[in-house]
Each structure stands twice: as structure tokens, then as C-alpha cells.
Motif scaffolding. Sequence first.
Motif, PDB file in Angstrom:
ATOM      1  N   LEU A 110      14.238  -2.966   0.223  1.00  0.00           N
ATOM      2  CA  LEU A 110      13.865  -4.370   0.009  1.00  0.00           C
ATOM      3  C   LEU A 110      14.950  -5.109  -0.756  1.00  0.00           C
ATOM      4  O   LEU A 110      15.157  -6.309  -0.562  1.00  0.00           O
ATOM      5  CB  LEU A 110      12.544  -4.455  -0.750  1.00  0.00           C
ATOM      6  N   ARG A 111      15.638  -4.370  -1.642  1.00  0.00           N
ATOM      7  CA  ARG A 111      16.716  -5.000  -2.403  1.00  0.00           C
ATOM      8  C   ARG A 111      17.864  -5.372  -1.463  1.00  0.00           C
ATOM      9  O   ARG A 111      18.466  -6.433  -1.586  1.00  0.00           O
ATOM     10  CB  ARG A 111      17.184  -4.033  -3.487  1.00  0.00           C
ATOM     11  N   LEU A 145       4.572 -13.279 -10.688  1.00  0.00           N
ATOM     12  CA  LEU A 145       3.357 -12.481 -10.535  1.00  0.00           C
ATOM     13  C   LEU A 145       3.734 -11.006 -10.515  1.00  0.00           C
ATOM     14  O   LEU A 145       4.296 -10.505  -9.555  1.00  0.00           O
ATOM     15  CB  LEU A 145       2.624 -12.853  -9.246  1.00  0.00           C
ATOM     16  N   LEU A 185       3.466   2.677  -9.224  1.00  0.00           N
ATOM     17  CA  LEU A 185       3.022   3.882  -8.520  1.00  0.00           C
ATOM     18  C   LEU A 185       3.963   5.049  -8.771  1.00  0.00           C
ATOM     19  O   LEU A 185       3.520   6.182  -8.967  1.00  0.00           O
ATOM     20  CB  LEU A 185       2.979   3.603  -7.026  1.00  0.00           C
ATOM     21  N   ILE A 186       5.270   4.764  -8.762  1.00  0.00           N
ATOM     22  CA  ILE A 186       6.237   5.843  -8.988  1.00  0.00           C
ATOM     23  C   ILE A 186       5.993   6.457 -10.362  1.00  0.00           C
ATOM     24  O   ILE A 186       5.902   7.676 -10.498  1.00  0.00           O
ATOM     25  CB  ILE A 186       7.691   5.313  -8.904  1.00  0.00           C
ATOM     26  N   VAL A 236       5.275  -6.522  -4.577  1.00  0.00           N
ATOM     27  CA  VAL A 236       5.296  -5.180  -4.005  1.00  0.00           C
ATOM     28  C   VAL A 236       6.199  -4.257  -4.810  1.00  0.00           C
ATOM     29  O   VAL A 236       5.850  -3.108  -5.080  1.00  0.00           O
ATOM     30  CB  VAL A 236       5.751  -5.235  -2.539  1.00  0.00           C
ATOM     31  N   ILE A 237       7.353  -4.761  -5.242  1.00  0.00           N
ATOM     32  CA  ILE A 237       8.262  -3.877  -5.979  1.00  0.00           C
ATOM     33  C   ILE A 237       7.651  -3.469  -7.310  1.00  0.00           C
ATOM     34  O   ILE A 237       7.685  -2.294  -7.676  1.00  0.00           O
ATOM     35  CB  ILE A 237       9.631  -4.547  -6.175  1.00  0.00           C
ATOM     36  N   LEU A 273       4.569  -3.261  -7.991  1.00  0.00           N
ATOM     37  CA  LEU A 273       3.475  -2.345  -7.645  1.00  0.00           C
ATOM     38  C   LEU A 273       4.015  -0.949  -7.357  1.00  0.00           C
ATOM     39  O   LEU A 273       3.489   0.061  -7.832  1.00  0.00           O
ATOM     40  CB  LEU A 273       2.767  -2.889  -6.412  1.00  0.00           C
ATOM     41  N   VAL A 274       5.101  -0.912  -6.593  1.00  0.00           N
ATOM     42  CA  VAL A 274       5.669   0.385  -6.215  1.00  0.00           C
ATOM     43  C   VAL A 274       6.207   1.109  -7.444  1.00  0.00           C
ATOM     44  O   VAL A 274       6.011   2.321  -7.598  1.00  0.00           O
ATOM     45  CB  VAL A 274       6.776   0.176  -5.166  1.00  0.00           C
ATOM     46  N   VAL A 275       6.854   0.359  -8.346  1.00  0.00           N
ATOM     47  CA  VAL A 275       7.392   1.002  -9.551  1.00  0.00           C
ATOM     48  C   VAL A 275       6.256   1.594 -10.379  1.00  0.00           C
ATOM     49  O   VAL A 275       6.354   2.706 -10.901  1.00  0.00           O
ATOM     50  CB  VAL A 275       8.218  -0.017 -10.363  1.00  0.00           C
ATOM     51  N   LEU A 309      -3.227   1.593 -10.770  1.00  0.00           N
ATOM     52  CA  LEU A 309      -3.314   0.278 -10.142  1.00  0.00           C
ATOM     53  C   LEU A 309      -4.557  -0.456 -10.616  1.00  0.00           C
ATOM     54  O   LEU A 309      -4.550  -1.673 -10.747  1.00  0.00           O
ATOM     55  CB  LEU A 309      -3.350   0.423  -8.628  1.00  0.00           C
ATOM     56  N   PHE A 311       2.675  -7.198 -10.519  1.00  0.00           N
ATOM     57  CA  PHE A 311       1.576  -6.277 -10.246  1.00  0.00           C
ATOM     58  C   PHE A 311       1.648  -5.045 -11.122  1.00  0.00           C
ATOM     59  O   PHE A 311       0.800  -4.193 -11.037  1.00  0.00           O
ATOM     60  CB  PHE A 311       1.637  -5.836  -8.778  1.00  0.00           C
ATOM     61  N   SER A 357      -3.691  -2.349 -13.615  1.00  0.00           N
ATOM     62  CA  SER A 357      -2.922  -3.551 -13.265  1.00  0.00           C
ATOM     63  C   SER A 357      -3.841  -4.631 -12.719  1.00  0.00           C
ATOM     64  O   SER A 357      -3.711  -5.804 -13.046  1.00  0.00           O
ATOM     65  CB  SER A 357      -1.872  -3.223 -12.202  1.00  0.00           C
ATOM     66  N   VAL A 391       7.725  10.070  -4.085  1.00  0.00           N
ATOM     67  CA  VAL A 391       8.577   9.235  -4.934  1.00  0.00           C
ATOM     68  C   VAL A 391       9.783   8.759  -4.142  1.00  0.00           C
ATOM     69  O   VAL A 391      10.178   7.597  -4.227  1.00  0.00           O
ATOM     70  CB  VAL A 391       9.012  10.010  -6.197  1.00  0.00           C
ATOM     71  N   LEU A 429       8.924   5.848  -2.017  1.00  0.00           N
ATOM     72  CA  LEU A 429       8.794   4.607  -2.773  1.00  0.00           C
ATOM     73  C   LEU A 429      10.167   4.080  -3.192  1.00  0.00           C
ATOM     74  O   LEU A 429      10.439   2.875  -3.112  1.00  0.00           O
ATOM     75  CB  LEU A 429       7.906   4.836  -3.992  1.00  0.00           C
ATOM     76  N   LYS A 443       2.763   8.491 -10.316  1.00  0.00           N
ATOM     77  CA  LYS A 443       2.898   9.770  -9.610  1.00  0.00           C
ATOM     78  C   LYS A 443       3.747  10.735 -10.413  1.00  0.00           C
ATOM     79  O   LYS A 443       3.455  11.923 -10.492  1.00  0.00           O
ATOM     80  CB  LYS A 443       3.544   9.527  -8.234  1.00  0.00           C
ATOM     81  N   PHE A 444       4.817  10.202 -11.001  1.00  0.00           N
ATOM     82  CA  PHE A 444       5.710  11.067 -11.749  1.00  0.00           C
ATOM     83  C   PHE A 444       4.989  11.661 -12.958  1.00  0.00           C
ATOM     84  O   PHE A 444       4.987  12.870 -13.170  1.00  0.00           O
ATOM     85  CB  PHE A 444       6.957  10.294 -12.197  1.00  0.00           C
ATOM     86  N   VAL A 485       5.475  15.816  -4.231  1.00  0.00           N
ATOM     87  CA  VAL A 485       5.504  14.690  -5.164  1.00  0.00           C
ATOM     88  C   VAL A 485       6.827  13.956  -5.066  1.00  0.00           C
ATOM     89  O   VAL A 485       6.877  12.725  -4.984  1.00  0.00           O
ATOM     90  CB  VAL A 485       5.266  15.179  -6.611  1.00  0.00           C
ATOM     91  N   TYR A 537       7.453 -10.050  -2.362  1.00  0.00           N
ATOM     92  CA  TYR A 537       8.345  -8.912  -2.518  1.00  0.00           C
ATOM     93  C   TYR A 537       8.376  -8.459  -3.965  1.00  0.00           C
ATOM     94  O   TYR A 537       8.413  -7.275  -4.261  1.00  0.00           O
ATOM     95  CB  TYR A 537       9.733  -9.288  -2.008  1.00  0.00           C
ATOM     96  N   TRP A 572      -8.523  -8.269  -3.526  1.00  0.00           N
ATOM     97  CA  TRP A 572      -8.560  -7.236  -4.573  1.00  0.00           C
ATOM     98  C   TRP A 572      -9.992  -7.104  -5.103  1.00  0.00           C
ATOM     99  O   TRP A 572     -10.528  -6.003  -5.289  1.00  0.00           O
ATOM    100  CB  TRP A 572      -7.603  -7.566  -5.711  1.00  0.00           C
ATOM    101  N   VAL A 600      12.048   0.467  -2.353  1.00  0.00           N
ATOM    102  CA  VAL A 600      12.621  -0.480  -3.315  1.00  0.00           C
ATOM    103  C   VAL A 600      14.062  -0.797  -2.948  1.00  0.00           C
ATOM    104  O   VAL A 600      14.476  -1.958  -2.906  1.00  0.00           O
ATOM    105  CB  VAL A 600      12.540   0.098  -4.747  1.00  0.00           C
ATOM    106  N   MET A 631      17.351  -6.350 -11.576  1.00  0.00           N
ATOM    107  CA  MET A 631      17.498  -5.885 -10.199  1.00  0.00           C
ATOM    108  C   MET A 631      16.782  -6.828  -9.226  1.00  0.00           C
ATOM    109  O   MET A 631      17.295  -7.168  -8.175  1.00  0.00           O
ATOM    110  CB  MET A 631      16.925  -4.487 -10.070  1.00  0.00           C
TER     111      MET A 631
END
Lengths: 288, 345
Positions: free
Chosen positions: A272-273, B55, B121-122, B114-115, B117-119, B249, B57, B252, A262, A265, B125-126, A258, B111, A99, A269, B101
Motif C-alpha cells: 500500500l505504501r 481516523l 493486528l501484527i 487499514v494500515i 488496523l493492520v499494524v 480490534l 483504527f 480499538s 505477519v 500483513l 499476533k506477535f 504466525v 488506506y 462496526w 503495508v 511512513m
Amino acid sequence: MDLTVVLLVEMLYAVASLILISAGLAVVFGMMKVINLAHGEFMMMGGYATITAVNWGVNIFVAILIIAPLVVGLIGLVVERVVIRHLYGRLVDTMLATWGLSLFFIGLATMIFGNTTTGISTPIPGFTVGTYQISGYNFFIIVVAVFLLIGMFAVLKGTRAGLIARGAMQKSDMAAALGYSPDRIYMATFFCGCALSGLAGAVLAPLVGLVPTSGGAYIAKAFITVIAGGPSLIAGLFSSAGLFGIVNQVFTFAISPVIGEVALLVAAVVLLRLLPQGITGKIFKGKL
Amino acid sequence: MQGSLSKDAIIVIIVTAILIWIMPFIISTYTLTVLIIYGMLGLSLGLIWGFGGILCFGQAAFFGLGAYTYAIAAINFGESTIPMVLAVLVPAVFAALLGAMMFYGRLTDVYLGVITLVVTLILFKFINSTAGPQYVIGNARLGGFNGIPGFQTLNIPGRPDDYIWGDSYFYVCAILLAVVFFLVSALLRSSFGRIAVGIRENETRMSLMGYDVRARKTVLFAAGAAIAGLAGALFANWGEIVTPSLFSLGQSAEIIIWCIVGGLGTRLGPIIGAAGLAYLKFLLGQQMLIDNTLITGLILVLFVLFLPKGIVPAISNMWKVSFGRRQLGRIHQQRRIRHRGRANG
């Protein structure tokens, strides 16, 4: 009919670009277990290498397919020697160090190229299908992605170097006992991973306006593709890129770009769950 | 942890009082306020990462969520007391749901990262795509990339026209940080906190001892998000505008860097790391010679390579080595352990 063709090409293109984006990371993270958060910046540097080379008068395909991977691979080599090799096996530390590297490269690119958008035009003209226009460059990306997958498979499965690399990643002490130097193997593998990232950045460079922070756009996508793919390198890459690419395009077409992002992504999620080990942790188990 | 809670309280009060008195002579209160807010944000991740081993993100997601909640609520209510409460609650509830969850799905390390991080990002973006007039909550337009400006800033509870700003806002933030710090200390001293540390050290063993690891991790995660949300609301008040970059990010990343540089597993480390690095960034921002990001990156790499435990543990180690009671040598220690074993056996 025309619309179906266009959609099909768009989907293939989405899958192919995901494969390209993730291939380098699949080697560095999937094989070597180095969480390379500077992956996006390696791609960014691939893009800059291409643009600089083209501006110096090099043929664009030479710049994309040869110069960019070499340049980025060499940068990766330096990074591996100076930073990464001290951190193998320390997952969180590699993540933080890379990073830092990513920030470092963004800063460096800003100082060299300035915080402005640069770009080159696509070298292949578009053509029409019925009433729709398709970019010819999309086909180039699809072809590159296909050759990339075949090439990776051939090298890993068919050559002695690939065998040694896979063996050393699995059990480095055993490889060392057999007379190979894990240090060298890791170095070479990291070089290949970075070269792949550079290639991806170079191939995508004509499509995007490049800024020093462009890498951030790829990193999350690359990671979720690789992680959702699971332990097998190529089967995982192919299956998760296929899934996410299709989800992305369907929602992009149905609602908006967009929402497409989304949806990708959210799909990651949910996936992965349900399958925490990734797709190839359950299906295609044991394949390469 | 040594000492007792009341001793902690006294130290916190004394140190806070001294710092509030001295620091404004050195740095302007406007800058200090944001350093304090960043300190609180650092502490929020320091709590869940350093003591819970989670950890995340996406700490910036909770920070941004707190700020946006405050801004939207403040526009709708026209005063700031309820929005402040909401800005703490909304991220906490969001984190509890997200955490439930993840932890009930038994996702771990990579994992989890990453999750989160992805949230983030969502959300980023939103929020970025909400420029249109159809994205309205009550009277507040979300404003997309431009963010939300012009909301009611902090006022004295019950008196919407008496704003708290400038120096007095600095005192409010400083005292809030001290309170949060004290609450975190209390939490860590409680059995909940000690079990959380146990979970960090060995999750399987704690679950075999009968503790519900998943529920505890979820609660800790939510507590961290609540602190981040409070920091976000304070930041919204300080900047008087909220923008999607709060979710980015980069934000973060910075929080994680603060924790690493300051020292994980300490309460003070993340705060010092946050304030110190933010001030360094502020100073670097005044020169044009070298890019700011480059130096931040370099600092992170150097710290990971040479000082992976962070500043605070390194200093306290040095203190112990130079002034503390010498530890016994290795041979003596082993001999003592052996003797004890014989005595017990």
C-alpha cells in the motif's frame, strides 16, 4: 517431488481461500463503496447457517452452496433496508454503523448459539501424495473459488443485470435518468455481496471451529486483499489474493504459521505504501 | 474556541476538584479509576481524529504498547518513575515512525485506517505468539497469551516501597487526566492546534499556504499516541496485569465508539463518551439477560443513524437554542452579508 506437489496445492488453497474471503467484500466495498466491517460476521453467520442446516439433516453441499448464501443474503437485505441505505456516500458513517452491526451480530450469535465452539467434519476424505497427506476439502475450496471468479466475471460482464449494476455504481443519477431505480439496484447488489460472504463462511465452516467472534479473523485479511487489489473488481481480487496467498504460504512453510500471517500483513503495508491505489491502479488498468 | 487559556485552567481546576469530591460518593473509586483511564484514552483519539482528521483504527496499539512498555520496564527497573516516562515515549516514537511512513506516503482516509488496523493486528499476533521462554526483554518474559503479571506498580518517585494504590491512585489518575486535558486545550489554542484544525478542514489549502502538512500530521499523531501510552501505563497499574487483549480490534473499536457517541471535534465529548459507555458496560455486565456486545453494537448503530454528531455537540446545541442569543433568520443574514459586501466593495 511430493513436497513440491503438496506445496503447490497448499499455495493454491491459500490463494483460493483469500479469494473466497474477499469476494463478498469486493462487491460491497469495491463496487458499492460501503466499508462493511460486519463482513466477517456475515461469514460467521454463513458458517452457523451451514452447521444448523447440517444438524437438521440437510445434505452438506446443499447447506453450503444454497442455504447459507440465501440466509445470509436475506439478513443482508434486512440490514441494507434498515441501516445501510441511509448511509450511502458517507464513508466513515457506514464504517461505524457496520462496526456496530458486527458487534450486534456477535452478541446475537452468542445469545443464540452460546460462546462455545461448534463445527462439522469435512465431507471429503483426504488422500496421500507420497509420504504426505492432503485434505481433499482443499480441492473443493479451490474449485469453488475458480467457479466464483468465473461466475462473477460472467454475471458482471455478460448479463444485462451486471451491466446495469456496474453502471449504477458508476453514476447512479444517470442510471436513474435511464429509468432504473438505483435504490433497487443497490439493494440487489448488497444482497449479492452478502450472499457471497455467506458462501465463503459456509465453505470455510468445516475447517474451523466456529465461535461467534470468528468473523474477526477474516475481516482484516478481506480488507487488505480488496484494498490492495485496487479499483478493478476481479483482476484486483485475483492478483492481490495471489500475491498475499503465496507470501503467506512461503513464510508459513519456511518459518511458522504466525510468521506467515505477519508476513502477509507486512506485505500489505509495504504494497500500500508503494502502490497506494492498489495493484490494479497501476497494472491491469481499466480491466474488470 | 472561546475564552482564554487561563480561564480554561481555572475551569478545569474547579470542575476537577468538584468531580473528585463528589464522584466517589456515587461510584467506587476502583471503578472510577478505570473510567478515568478510558476517558484519557478516548481523549487521545479525540485529539487526532476530532481535531486532526486522522481516523486511526489502531489507537489500541499505542494503548497496549504503553501498557507493555510499562510492565517490561517496571520489572527490569524495580521502580515506576522511569517506566512511566518510557511508557509515554515509546508509543510516541513508534507513532512518529508509523505516521511518517503513512503521511509522507500521502496515504489518506481508508488506506490510513487499514494500515493502522493492520499494524494493530501484527502487534496482537506477535505478542500472542510470544509464550515461549526465548521471548525475554531483560528480566521480563513476554508471556504470550497469558500476558505479564506481577510487575512493580506505581510508587512515589524515588521511594520504590511506597506504593500508590486504592484511593490515592484514583486521585493521581484524576489529576493526570485534568493535566492532560489542560495540555490538549493549550495545544489546540496554540497556532499548531489551529493549523491542525485547518488541515482537517482542507489539507490542500493548508499546504498551499506553505504549511508542511505531513510533518504536522506526524507530530499530532505522535502526541495522540503519547496520551494513549500514558493511559496504557495507568491501566497496567490499575489491572496489575497486561495481556494481548489490550491490542485487540475490539479495544480499538470501543475507542472509536466512545468518540462518536461523545462527540467528535470536542475535547469533553470523548472523555464523557468513554466514561459513560464504560460505566454502562460495567452495569450491563452485572446482568445476564442480554449480551453485552449486542447492546454496544446497537448503541453505535443508533448513534450513527440518529445522532451522528454525538452527545456533547447535541447538548450544547440545545443549550444554545434554548438559552443562547437567537441567531438572525436566514433572510436577514443574507441581507446583512450583502450589505457588508457592498460596504467593502
